[in-house]
Scaffold this motif. Structure first.
Motif, PDB file in Angstrom:
ATOM      1  N   GLY A  92       0.830  -1.191   0.000  1.00  0.00           N
ATOM      2  CA  GLY A  92       0.000   0.000   0.000  1.00  0.00           C
ATOM      3  C   GLY A  92       0.863   1.238   0.000  1.00  0.00           C
ATOM      4  N   GLU A 125      -3.006   3.458   3.352  1.00  0.00           N
ATOM      5  CA  GLU A 125      -3.859   2.745   2.397  1.00  0.00           C
ATOM      6  C   GLU A 125      -3.342   1.336   2.156  1.00  0.00           C
ATOM      7  OE1 GLU A 125      -5.910   4.308  -1.503  1.00  0.00           O
ATOM      8  OE2 GLU A 125      -3.827   3.764  -1.933  1.00  0.00           O
ATOM      9  N   ASN A 150      -8.512   1.928   3.735  1.00  0.00           N
ATOM     10  CA  ASN A 150      -7.634   3.036   4.062  1.00  0.00           C
ATOM     11  C   ASN A 150      -8.100   3.737   5.331  1.00  0.00           C
ATOM     12  OD1 ASN A 150      -9.442   5.400   3.355  1.00  0.00           O
ATOM     13  ND2 ASN A 150      -9.357   4.396   1.344  1.00  0.00           N
ATOM     14  N   GLN A 178      -7.900   7.745   6.931  1.00  0.00           N
ATOM     15  CA  GLN A 178      -7.610   9.133   6.601  1.00  0.00           C
ATOM     16  C   GLN A 178      -7.829  10.011   7.831  1.00  0.00           C
ATOM     17  OE1 GLN A 178      -9.006  10.469   2.508  1.00  0.00           O
ATOM     18  NE2 GLN A 178     -10.404   8.759   2.875  1.00  0.00           N
TER      19      GLN A 178
END
Length: 678
Positions: free
Chosen positions: A396, A422, A441, A443
């Motif tokens: 990732g 991610e 993912n 964030q």
């Protein structure tokens, strides 16, 4: 012994001639020959077959002229050639055929693609000059249907090889409601591969004469010019186009422009379309410019244009510069314009990349007529970003960005820190019949004034094959959001939904069902069921039913029934039914069958019951004539009659007039795709 010496001499001469004049020459069926030392001639009698590359020539006699480096084939000479864009071989007959290293010359020749001893059609010529991969020059050509002369051309040049799609065209004869009866004539000219084209000379009973030219050229690149006009005062039709392509080294350029103008009852109808793009590409630098312009006076009364440029340059092995710019303008009912730009400098070392950026980005929804976006543009000036690919052998990427953002029209401005972790999409196969795919993912967004937003997303899919006929798949997607953002452009929306599909196939039966459920809105997606059944006796059934699970009501359905027991008979009937209005939206029909072994009849129609009108209705009668066929058609909607004469070897060059098909229900590959069309 004399015969053996003659054959040995023939082998030596052929090998010598091949090296001097031809790429490959093979001669069969030779029993002996006569050698003329004085005139450097070798003569063969008694029937020969000559193969030159892929060309096969048969004749009763042959003369090899070593002095002129040519072969003269005489007495019942026949050449069989194969060309690109032509179905099957083309046969050339002549009193004699001369073959040199540059061309073939056929005196008193005949051309046809019909393989009968007495061909159904042929072109009779005084002289044919064939220059391989270049052109075919025909002098004094008469087209014969059987023994009846139909057309005469004193001189024709047909490009072949890479220019074969710009070659010989037959007249078009037809009728249109707007044009009346008409005849369209195309006269081709060919000066050389760098200058050739077509002169257009047409006549319409309701519009008068029409003249034009389409010229292909090779000057500072390659291009074409098209000009056409119907000069009558109350029509004043004028069309023009220019296309030019230019390439040199790492640079390429393409310009394409079209202009149309015509007087109508409601005024002037005028349209302009221009497109330009150029590209410079090397290992270190790529630069591209694209521009489009269109103006439509009449139906839309507006204009639109788009200019875009981008620059990609590797300054060093690790340092890369990116510059992008775009201006897009649209003035249809409401004037809108957006200006996007991006400047980015990045430094890469291994799996790590450090980037500095400034950007202005507009919301593309501003060009949607019925959409009012909650934000129009956002600026990030500047932003610094660090990205790590496959951190610690993790499939990732990891990213951290810090920048200053300003949003319009809210005029909110704030510094923002963004971080991302991610997981790339992966597939796990616990058994040979089971596969599990997953990705996700995390964030995080931090803003001034202690505002914070975080989101997590993951998707998991399971596909299971129960038997060779039955398989199913389920996908679940979820996004959780915490906190708040002062902006509108980066506001994360929660997601929690599942979709599923079941597929069953057995012999001539297939069944597909798919739907989904949104846990946020607490609503089901529409259930779509598709079925396809084929029987050995030629019957087929396709069905598509869309059902609203929430309201427990059907939405729409498509059904198509077909009957095709053999290649000579075909019947299809299809319809789309809207349950919301309890009415058929459209009904399509196609019928085709052979009256005899050589005569077929067909009818295709599209009927819109709610409008009580046909949008297509075409009747056609076709007569098969071995190497060609003729078709007489009538369109009841467009009130057009047209005649088509087609030589099967030249499928792209028929005598014809006809409208474009609108696309019948049963012409689509799958009814699932069709539901997005109707």
């Amino acid at each position: 012994m004399k015969k053996i010496l003659s054959l040995l001499m023939l082998v030596i001469i052929i090998n010598t001639f091949s090296a001097v004049a031809m790429a490959e020459v093979v001669i069969k069926g030779v029993q002996g020959g006569t050698w003329d030392f004085k005139n450097q001639l070798f003569m063969i009698e008694g029937g020969v077959e000559i193969t030159i590359d892929e060309t096969v020539i048969t004749a009763e006699s042959l003369i090899m002229d070593l002095d002129k480096e040519q072969i003269v084939i005489k007495d019942s000479a026949k050449a069989t050639l194969v060309f690109d864009n032509v179905e099957g071989p083309i046969f050339f007959y002549g009193d004699q055929i001369i073959v040199s290293d540059e061309a073939y010359f056929i005196e008193e020749g005949k051309i046809t693609s019909c393989d009968r001893d007495i061909p159904h059609y042929h072109l009779l010529t005084n002289r044919i000059e064939l220059y391989p991969d270049d052109k075919l020059v025909i002098r004094g050509l008469v087209y014969y249907e059987g023994q009846i002369p139909i057309f005469y051309w004193p001189y024709i040049v047909i490009p072949i090889g890479e220019h074969s799609d710009r070659g010989f065209s037959l007249p078009e004869i037809g009728f249109g409601a707007e044009e009346g009866w008409y005849i369209k004539n195309s006269f081709n000219y060919f000066f050389n591969p760098s200058a050739h084209g077509t002169i257009l000379a047409d006549y319409y009973t309701l519009m008068g004469p029409g003249v034009g030219i389409r010229h292909q050229y090779s000057i500072a690149g390659e291009g074409s010019i098209y000009l056409y006009t119907v000069p009558r005062d109350d029509i004043n039709l004028f069309q023009s186009s220019l296309e030019h392509r230019y390439e040199i080294g790492n640079f390429s350029l393409l310009f394409d422009g079209f202009y149309h103008r015509r007087l109508r009852e409601y005024g002037v109808e005028m349209r302009t379309d221009l497109a330009f793009n150029s590209r410079y590409n090397t290992d270190e630098l790529t630069f591209r410019v694209d521009a489009q312009y269109e103006a439509d006076e009449g139906s839309k009364n507006g204009e639109a244009w788009n200019l875009k440029a981008d620059w990609r340059q590797n300054l060093t092995e690790n340092l890369r510069l990116v510059l992008d710019g775009q201006i897009q303008h649209k003035d249809y009912n409401i004037r809108r314009r957006m200006v996007n730009y991006l400047a980015e400098l990045s430094y890469a070392q291994g799996d790590h990349t450090l980037t500095g950026s400034i950007q202005q980005r507009y919301n593309p929804d501003i060009f949607e007529e019925d959409v009012v976006p909650n934000w129009t543009s956002v600026n990030r000036i500047p932003e610094i970003s660090w990205q790590w690919r496959n951190p610690m052998n993790f499939s990732g990427r990891m990213q951290v960005s810090v920048g200053n953002y300003r949003e319009f029209p809210s005029r909110v401005e704030s510094k923002r820190m963004y971080s991302l972790l991610e997981l790339s999409s992966r597939v796990w196969r616990p058994t040979s019949t089971t596969s599990v795919s997953y990705s996700g993912n995390l964030q995080a967004f931090a803003y001034e004034e202690s505002l914070f937003q975080a989101a997590s997303f993951y998707r998991v899919g399971i596909s299971q094959r129960f038997t060779t006929q039955l398989q199913a798949s389920v996908n679940y997607s979820r996004r959780d959001v915490w906190g708040a953002t002062p902006f509108r452009f980066d506001k994360q929306q929660p997601i929690s939904s599942v979709t599923g599909q079941i597929l069953y196939r057995h012999n001539n039966v297939s069944l597909t069902m798919y739907s989904g459920y949104d846990f946020i809105t607490d609503r089901f997606q529409n259930l779509v069921t598709q079925v396809r059944i084929n029987t050995p006796k030629g019957w087929s059934l396709q069905g598509n039913l869309t059902y609203n699970i929430n309201n427990r009501t059907p939405v729409s359905g498509v059904a198509v029934i077909g009957y095709n027991p053999n290649r000579s008979t075909e019947l299809k009937l299809g319809g789309n039914y809207l349950f919301s209005v309890h009415a058929w939206d459209r009904i399509d029909a196609k019928l085709q069958f052979n009256l005899t072994d050589t005569v077929s009849i067909s009818y295709t129609a599209i009927y819109r019951p709610r409008l009580d009108t046909f949008t297509e209705g075409r009747f056609s009668l076709t007569k098969e004539l071995h190497c060609r066929d003729i078709t007489l058609s009538y369109d009841q909607v467009k009130r057009q009659v047209w005649f088509q004469y087609r030589i099967k070897a030249f499928p792209t060059m028929p005598i014809r007039l006809g409208g474009t098909d609108q696309g019948l229900l049963f012409d689509f590959e799958g009814l699932q795709d069709l539901m997005g069309v109707i």
